[in-house]
Design a protein around this motif. Structure first.
Motif, PDB file in Angstrom:
ATOM      1  N   SER A  89      47.310  48.762 -47.459  1.00  0.00           N
ATOM      2  CA  SER A  89      47.725  48.738 -48.867  1.00  0.00           C
ATOM      3  C   SER A  89      49.121  48.185 -49.126  1.00  0.00           C
ATOM      4  O   SER A  89      49.453  47.841 -50.248  1.00  0.00           O
ATOM      5  CB  SER A  89      47.673  50.160 -49.426  1.00  0.00           C
ATOM      6  OG  SER A  89      48.600  50.978 -48.721  1.00  0.00           O
ATOM      7  N   HIS A  90      49.973  48.130 -48.088  1.00  0.00           N
ATOM      8  CA  HIS A  90      51.374  47.742 -48.287  1.00  0.00           C
ATOM      9  C   HIS A  90      51.829  46.728 -47.238  1.00  0.00           C
ATOM     10  O   HIS A  90      51.567  46.907 -46.049  1.00  0.00           O
ATOM     11  CB  HIS A  90      52.280  48.976 -48.244  1.00  0.00           C
ATOM     12  CG  HIS A  90      52.169  49.817 -49.466  1.00  0.00           C
ATOM     13  ND1 HIS A  90      51.088  50.638 -49.724  1.00  0.00           N
ATOM     14  CD2 HIS A  90      53.007  49.955 -50.527  1.00  0.00           C
ATOM     15  CE1 HIS A  90      51.267  51.242 -50.885  1.00  0.00           C
ATOM     16  NE2 HIS A  90      52.424  50.850 -51.396  1.00  0.00           N
TER      17      HIS A  90
ATOM     18  N   PRO B 163      45.085  48.388 -54.699  1.00  0.00           N
ATOM     19  CA  PRO B 163      45.129  49.481 -55.668  1.00  0.00           C
ATOM     20  C   PRO B 163      45.178  50.851 -54.996  1.00  0.00           C
ATOM     21  O   PRO B 163      44.591  51.059 -53.931  1.00  0.00           O
ATOM     22  CB  PRO B 163      43.817  49.328 -56.447  1.00  0.00           C
ATOM     23  CG  PRO B 163      43.321  47.965 -56.160  1.00  0.00           C
ATOM     24  CD  PRO B 163      43.860  47.580 -54.822  1.00  0.00           C
TER      25      PRO B 163
ATOM     26  N   GLN C  11      53.305  47.169 -52.536  1.00  0.00           N
ATOM     27  CA  GLN C  11      51.910  47.543 -52.770  1.00  0.00           C
ATOM     28  C   GLN C  11      51.084  46.284 -52.987  1.00  0.00           C
ATOM     29  O   GLN C  11      51.398  45.466 -53.854  1.00  0.00           O
ATOM     30  CB  GLN C  11      51.788  48.464 -53.987  1.00  0.00           C
ATOM     31  CG  GLN C  11      50.362  48.907 -54.234  1.00  0.00           C
ATOM     32  CD  GLN C  11      50.166  49.637 -55.556  1.00  0.00           C
ATOM     33  OE1 GLN C  11      51.110  49.886 -56.297  1.00  0.00           O
ATOM     34  NE2 GLN C  11      48.926  49.956 -55.858  1.00  0.00           N
ATOM     35  N   ILE C  12      50.005  46.121 -52.181  1.00  0.00           N
ATOM     36  CA  ILE C  12      49.152  44.940 -52.305  1.00  0.00           C
ATOM     37  C   ILE C  12      47.693  45.291 -52.596  1.00  0.00           C
ATOM     38  O   ILE C  12      46.893  44.401 -52.873  1.00  0.00           O
ATOM     39  CB  ILE C  12      49.236  44.026 -51.055  1.00  0.00           C
ATOM     40  CG1 ILE C  12      48.854  44.781 -49.794  1.00  0.00           C
ATOM     41  CG2 ILE C  12      50.639  43.425 -50.943  1.00  0.00           C
ATOM     42  CD1 ILE C  12      48.730  43.906 -48.539  1.00  0.00           C
TER      43      ILE C  12
ATOM     44  N   LEU D 211      47.122  48.518 -59.333  1.00  0.00           N
ATOM     45  CA  LEU D 211      48.368  48.007 -58.753  1.00  0.00           C
ATOM     46  C   LEU D 211      49.497  48.350 -59.720  1.00  0.00           C
ATOM     47  O   LEU D 211      49.573  47.788 -60.806  1.00  0.00           O
ATOM     48  CB  LEU D 211      48.271  46.496 -58.547  1.00  0.00           C
ATOM     49  CG  LEU D 211      47.319  46.043 -57.452  1.00  0.00           C
ATOM     50  CD1 LEU D 211      47.034  44.553 -57.574  1.00  0.00           C
ATOM     51  CD2 LEU D 211      47.885  46.371 -56.084  1.00  0.00           C
TER      52      LEU D 211
END
Length: 166
Positions: free
Chosen positions: A72-73, A96, A93-94, A118
């Motif tokens: 996620s990051h 949701p 954060q990349i 996001l």
């Protein structure tokens, strides 16, 4: 069910209060072993509790819910830190995640207004002092002295999971 990371961070929330302090913890893993534990905050600082954002028609302070989101990051760094957001490496954060929007400003984390998306819930440095204040609007933050120890263990572009445990 949570899976402990080989390389990554696990955030531990100690209570359900907006304390404006670094009273939570982050555990840094490298090669499957705990290599660093630091104070952290998994809740927003006072500024954003009393000046919340409105997103998706809901006004309130973002609070990540306990969850694990794989990949996620992404670790963002540069040879010139001055070009980076907040002037230091961070995890962006990349993917949701799920948050609550706390709107009543009573300093207790509410779990009524859930959102998935996001929101820029990044992992980053949190300043020199013991107070969160403007350093977080819902991000996971660590005091500077510990943050700069943690980031030594990650490579540019490395992607890690978001793991938050109550």
């Amino acid at each position: 069910k949570y899976v402990m990371p080989v390389d990554g961070l696990v955030w531990l929330r100690t209570d359900q209060i907006f304390s404006n302090k670094y009273d939570d913890f982050v555990v840094c893993y490298k090669a499957g072993k705990i290599v660093y534990v630091a104070p952290a905050s998994t809740t927003a600082g006072d500024f954003y509790i009393y000046n919340p954002f409105t997103v998706g028609g809901i006004t309130g302070t973002a609070v990540a819910v306990p969850q694990q989101v794989t990949n996620s990051h992404r670790f963002v760094t540069s040879s010139n830190w001055k070009t980076l957001w907040l002037g230091a490496p961070y995890f962006m954060q990349i993917l949701p995640i799920t948050i609550n929007r706390d709107s009543n400003r009573d300093r207790n984390v509410d779990k009524m207004n859930k959102q998935f998306g996001l929101f820029g819930i990044n992992f980053h440095k949190g300043g020199l002092g013991n107070w969160v204040n403007k350093h977080s609007a819902g991000c996971q933050t660590v005091p500077d002295k510990d943050w700069f120890e943690i980031i030594k263990r990650f490579n540019p572009g490395q992607v890690i999971d978001f793991t938050l445990i109550d």
